[in-house]
Design a protein around this motif. Structure first.
Motif, PDB file in Angstrom:
ATOM      1  N   UNK A 154       0.834  -1.208   0.000  1.00 40.95           N
ATOM      2  CA  UNK A 154       0.000   0.000   0.000  1.00 40.95           C
ATOM      3  C   UNK A 154       0.867   1.257   0.000  1.00 40.95           C
ATOM      4  N   UNK A 155       1.904   1.273   0.847  1.00 41.46           N
ATOM      5  CA  UNK A 155       2.736   2.481   0.953  1.00 41.46           C
ATOM      6  C   UNK A 155       3.478   2.747  -0.363  1.00 41.46           C
ATOM      7  N   UNK A 156       3.999   1.694  -0.978  1.00 44.41           N
ATOM      8  CA  UNK A 156       4.760   1.885  -2.218  1.00 44.41           C
ATOM      9  C   UNK A 156       3.849   2.289  -3.371  1.00 44.41           C
ATOM     10  N   UNK A 157       2.657   1.691  -3.420  1.00 42.06           N
ATOM     11  CA  UNK A 157       1.736   2.039  -4.510  1.00 42.06           C
ATOM     12  C   UNK A 157       1.294   3.498  -4.398  1.00 42.06           C
ATOM     13  N   UNK A 158       1.073   3.962  -3.189  1.00 42.31           N
ATOM     14  CA  UNK A 158       0.669   5.357  -3.013  1.00 42.31           C
ATOM     15  C   UNK A 158       1.747   6.303  -3.534  1.00 42.31           C
ATOM     16  N   UNK A 159       3.002   5.977  -3.240  1.00 45.50           N
ATOM     17  CA  UNK A 159       4.099   6.813  -3.753  1.00 45.50           C
ATOM     18  C   UNK A 159       4.112   6.787  -5.278  1.00 45.50           C
ATOM     19  N   UNK A 160       3.976   5.591  -5.854  1.00 45.49           N
ATOM     20  CA  UNK A 160       3.992   5.450  -7.310  1.00 45.49           C
ATOM     21  C   UNK A 160       2.865   6.240  -7.948  1.00 45.49           C
ATOM     22  N   UNK A 168       6.433   2.254   9.187  1.00 45.88           N
ATOM     23  CA  UNK A 168       5.285   2.251   8.280  1.00 45.88           C
ATOM     24  C   UNK A 168       4.424   3.506   8.491  1.00 45.88           C
ATOM     25  N   UNK A 169       4.304   3.927   9.746  1.00 45.71           N
ATOM     26  CA  UNK A 169       3.519   5.140  10.033  1.00 45.71           C
ATOM     27  C   UNK A 169       4.141   6.345   9.326  1.00 45.71           C
ATOM     28  N   UNK A 170       5.486   6.422   9.361  1.00 36.70           N
ATOM     29  CA  UNK A 170       6.174   7.508   8.651  1.00 36.70           C
ATOM     30  C   UNK A 170       5.922   7.427   7.143  1.00 36.70           C
ATOM     31  N   UNK A 171       5.988   6.195   6.633  1.00 31.37           N
ATOM     32  CA  UNK A 171       5.791   6.021   5.189  1.00 31.37           C
ATOM     33  C   UNK A 171       4.398   6.509   4.780  1.00 31.37           C
ATOM     34  N   UNK A 172       3.381   6.127   5.543  1.00 33.85           N
ATOM     35  CA  UNK A 172       2.012   6.522   5.175  1.00 33.85           C
ATOM     36  C   UNK A 172       1.797   8.027   5.364  1.00 33.85           C
ATOM     37  N   UNK A 173       2.404   8.598   6.406  1.00 36.97           N
ATOM     38  CA  UNK A 173       2.244  10.044   6.622  1.00 36.97           C
ATOM     39  C   UNK A 173       2.854  10.811   5.452  1.00 36.97           C
ATOM     40  N   UNK A 174       4.045  10.381   5.028  1.00 34.12           N
ATOM     41  CA  UNK A 174       4.684  11.059   3.888  1.00 34.12           C
ATOM     42  C   UNK A 174       3.869  10.845   2.608  1.00 34.12           C
ATOM     43  N   UNK A 175       3.328   9.631   2.438  1.00 37.52           N
ATOM     44  CA  UNK A 175       2.509   9.358   1.255  1.00 37.52           C
ATOM     45  C   UNK A 175       1.279  10.267   1.210  1.00 37.52           C
ATOM     46  N   UNK A 176       0.715  10.499   2.381  1.00 35.43           N
ATOM     47  CA  UNK A 176      -0.456  11.388   2.442  1.00 35.43           C
ATOM     48  C   UNK A 176      -0.083  12.784   1.948  1.00 35.43           C
ATOM     49  N   UNK A 177       1.086  13.244   2.388  1.00 33.32           N
ATOM     50  CA  UNK A 177       1.568  14.567   1.940  1.00 33.32           C
ATOM     51  C   UNK A 177       1.823  14.534   0.430  1.00 33.32           C
ATOM     52  N   UNK A 178       2.535  13.483  -0.024  1.00 29.29           N
ATOM     53  CA  UNK A 178       2.859  13.384  -1.457  1.00 29.29           C
ATOM     54  C   UNK A 178       1.592  13.424  -2.298  1.00 29.29           C
ATOM     55  N   UNK A 179       0.604  12.589  -1.896  1.00 31.44           N
ATOM     56  CA  UNK A 179      -0.581  12.463  -2.735  1.00 31.44           C
ATOM     57  C   UNK A 179      -1.372  13.771  -2.752  1.00 31.44           C
ATOM     58  N   UNK A 180      -1.435  14.438  -1.603  1.00 29.42           N
ATOM     59  CA  UNK A 180      -2.149  15.723  -1.558  1.00 29.42           C
ATOM     60  C   UNK A 180      -1.463  16.748  -2.457  1.00 29.42           C
ATOM     61  N   UNK A 181      -0.134  16.793  -2.359  1.00 30.53           N
ATOM     62  CA  UNK A 181       0.619  17.749  -3.192  1.00 30.53           C
ATOM     63  C   UNK A 181       0.462  17.383  -4.672  1.00 30.53           C
ATOM     64  N   UNK A 182       0.526  16.070  -4.972  1.00 33.72           N
ATOM     65  CA  UNK A 182       0.411  15.629  -6.371  1.00 33.72           C
ATOM     66  C   UNK A 182      -0.965  15.997  -6.932  1.00 33.72           C
ATOM     67  N   UNK A 183      -2.025  15.819  -6.136  1.00 32.72           N
ATOM     68  CA  UNK A 183      -3.379  16.152  -6.603  1.00 32.72           C
ATOM     69  C   UNK A 183      -3.471  17.648  -6.883  1.00 32.72           C
ATOM     70  N   UNK A 184      -2.846  18.438  -6.015  1.00 30.25           N
ATOM     71  CA  UNK A 184      -2.854  19.896  -6.202  1.00 30.25           C
ATOM     72  C   UNK A 184      -2.078  20.271  -7.472  1.00 30.25           C
ATOM     73  N   UNK A 185      -0.910  19.653  -7.635  1.00 28.38           N
ATOM     74  CA  UNK A 185      -0.073  19.945  -8.813  1.00 28.38           C
ATOM     75  C   UNK A 185      -0.820  19.548 -10.087  1.00 28.38           C
ATOM     76  N   UNK A 186      -1.458  18.352 -10.068  1.00 29.15           N
ATOM     77  CA  UNK A 186      -2.210  17.891 -11.234  1.00 29.15           C
ATOM     78  C   UNK A 186      -3.317  18.883 -11.577  1.00 29.15           C
ATOM     79  N   UNK A 187      -4.022  19.308 -10.534  1.00 31.21           N
ATOM     80  CA  UNK A 187      -5.139  20.232 -10.769  1.00 31.21           C
ATOM     81  C   UNK A 187      -4.644  21.573 -11.329  1.00 31.21           C
ATOM     82  N   UNK A 188      -3.497  22.060 -10.815  1.00 26.17           N
ATOM     83  CA  UNK A 188      -2.919  23.312 -11.334  1.00 26.17           C
ATOM     84  C   UNK A 188      -2.446  23.142 -12.785  1.00 26.17           C
ATOM     85  N   UNK A 189      -1.820  21.986 -13.069  1.00 23.73           N
ATOM     86  CA  UNK A 189      -1.323  21.757 -14.433  1.00 23.73           C
ATOM     87  C   UNK A 189      -2.484  21.614 -15.418  1.00 23.73           C
ATOM     88  N   UNK A 190      -3.583  20.976 -14.977  1.00 22.19           N
ATOM     89  CA  UNK A 190      -4.759  20.853 -15.835  1.00 22.19           C
ATOM     90  C   UNK A 190      -5.344  22.242 -16.116  1.00 22.19           C
TER      91      UNK A 190
END
Lengths: 256, 276
Positions: free
Chosen positions: B158-164, B240-262
């Protein structure tokens, strides 16, 4: 941008108000305003770079306006696009459907995207209306240009749209197939009271199909009227001459 | 309302039917093209075989590796989960660009959130198609059964897929904005992580200056966690808790970046002429 839940003209299905679009160094659309009532076919004419594709792109939400307002079926397209997209559809030679999928698979996918009820029945009806039966289970990439156009039209009609945007619907078709497509567009308007905005370079097509024509040049609307009114205004026998008069600044309206 | 359209389906804020339509579209594609399916399975098997035989060789000359069975093969399989989830996400997106179908989708009622979920589902399907044969081959050939990691394996997955997916989302936004000229990022960007997230060695092996960068990457915690599980037989939930916390940040930032790029793509008009 001013927000208004209701169209200024309640009879208008498409309403464009003071629309501007500037790219870095180009003013692609320069303050155009028009509206299209229900059940009308309106042609958008102009030379290359006149702003037709940008205008259609803005109506569909692919391009964001620099300023101005677009409303379709009473919904502001800047804020409420998703409330109305299932009531619209489009066809353009500049987009394709996945080539490896069969016609039936493509129509199934798009029918699901548009929320079509009783999809199997709908595909069967479209296949009968558009004579797709012989190649419904053939891959889209294996079809001739004419067959592809019919499939693209089936996709554009899958949701029985109230508003249809057609960008050069008969480009690169032989005269027989093009005539067949025009006939189907006429029948669709007559049977469904559909509202159609048509961009085309084929003046015969525009004369045959359109109730009204918007002439664009350098991002602006330079004239508008029925094909007959434009012919009379410019003293010409066919719309191509009117188009050339405007494109080349050869002649203005008689008496202007 | 057009009478062909179901009003309930059309009004849905989030439609699983539209997500299903996009998944079906890509399942039709995979079914119609055996080279695509073979390509998904081919690379994981090739990599596991190469690294597995290397591991067998190293085991004969190292008591450490002999005791920590599967440390290289396990790390490789985990790296494949990370890289394949991003590449699967990106390829699914690119299929629309290659087939000139993106305009149809962007002008349909499909919402960006539904499209992103469909890419995540397809990335998972592709990942499982590719990885299951490779993991099964590793059992008899190299004596390493990744499925025996149990609960820990689920967390690592789960943690690796979220990063990907987060990385895939940024790449999709860049391709929408800049066209297929940015396609190369889909194949290359993930490899920036390879040396930094310490797939095959502990973070302590990195120069001290680079270690803080490594600890900013979610996969680093997964690979450290995998080593802890294989060497110490201990599931480090703190990692694992660190991995998921960072993934949450990554995914939120990625969604924001995607929305800005769109939004930037809409402003620049690049969606009307998607291509190179």
């Amino acid at each position: 941008m001013p927000a208004s839940p209701e169209p200024t003209n309640p009879a208008a299905v498409i309403e464009v108000e003071n629309l501007f679009k500037a790219y870095k160094t180009v003013q692609a659309v320069d303050g155009i305003t028009f509206s299209i009532p229900r059940g009308r076919i309106v042609g958008l004419l102009g030379g290359n770079g006149a702003g037709k594709t940008t205008t259609i792109g803005m109506i569909m939400g692919l391009v964001s306006p620099s300023s101005g307002r677009i409303s379709v079926l009473g919904h502001d397209m800047a804020r409420e696009r998703h409330a109305v997209l299932h009531r619209m559809n489009f066809e353009s030679p500049y987009v394709d459907m996945p080539h490896r999928l069969t016609v039936r698979q493509n129509l199934t996918v798009f029918g699901m995207l548009y929320g079509v009820a009783r999809l199997g029945e709908r595909i069967a009806r479209l296949a009968a209306e558009l004579a797709l039966g012989d190649f419904l289970d053939r891959r889209a990439g294996q079809l001739s240009a004419g067959q592809k156009t019919r499939v693209a039209l089936a996709k554009a009609l899958i949701n029985d749209p109230e508003v249809l945007l057609l960008d050069e619907p008969t480009a690169s078709l032989d005269p027989d197939t093009a005539d067949w497509v025009r006939g189907h567009i006429e029948r669709y308007r007559a049977d469904h009271d559909g509202t159609i905005l048509l961009a085309s370079h084929n003046m015969g097509e525009v004369e045959r199909l359109c109730d009204d024509v918007i002439m664009m040049k350098q991002g602006r609307i330079v004239d508008r009227g029925s094909p007959a009114a434009l012919l009379a205004r410019y003293g010409r026998d066919d719309l191509e001459e009117v188009f050339l008069d405007i494109a080349r600044d050869r002649r203005g309206p008689i008496g202007a | 309302m057009s009478h062909a359209v179901d009003p309930g389906l059309a009004a849905a804020r989030f439609s699983f039917r539209r997500v299903g339509a996009m998944v079906l579209r890509h399942l039709y594609l995979l079914r119609s093209s055996w080279p695509r399916t073979v390509e998904i399975i081919y690379w994981p098997i090739m990599q596991v075989s190469t690294w597995g035989f290397l591991q067998l060789y190293v085991n004969q000359h190292s008591t450490f590796f002999a005791q920590a069975v599967g440390i290289l093969v396990g790390a490789l399989l985990m790296w494949d989960i990370l890289s394949r989830s991003q590449i699967g996400f990106s390829i699914t997106f690119l299929e629309e660009m290659w087939s000139r179908n993106m305009g149809n989708l962007l002008m349909s009622p499909l919402k960006p959130s539904e499209y992103i979920v469909s890419l995540m589902v397809m990335s998972s399907i592709r990942l499982f198609i590719g990885l299951i044969p490779a993991t099964l081959i590793a059992i008899p050939l190299f004596g390493f059964n990744i499925w025996s990691l149990g609960f820990g394996l689920g967390l690592f997955f789960a943690a690796l897929m979220l990063t990907g997916w987060a990385l895939g989302l940024v790449i999709a936004g860049l391709i929408l904005r800049h066209g297929l000229g940015a396609e190369g990022l889909a194949w290359s960007l993930i490899f920036l992580m390879l040396p930094l997230c310490c797939v095959y060695y502990p973070v302590a092996q990195l120069p001290a200056l680079v270690q803080p960068i490594a600890w900013m990457l979610a996969p680093t915690y997964v690979f450290e966690g995998l080593r802890a599980l294989l060497i110490e037989q201990r599931l480090r939930l703190d990692l694992m808790a660190w991995a998921f916390a960072l993934d949450l940040v990554y995914f939120s930032v990625a969604a924001l970046v995607f929305s800005r790029l769109l939004a930037a793509a809409r402003a620049s008009g690049s969606l009307v002429q998607l291509g190179e």
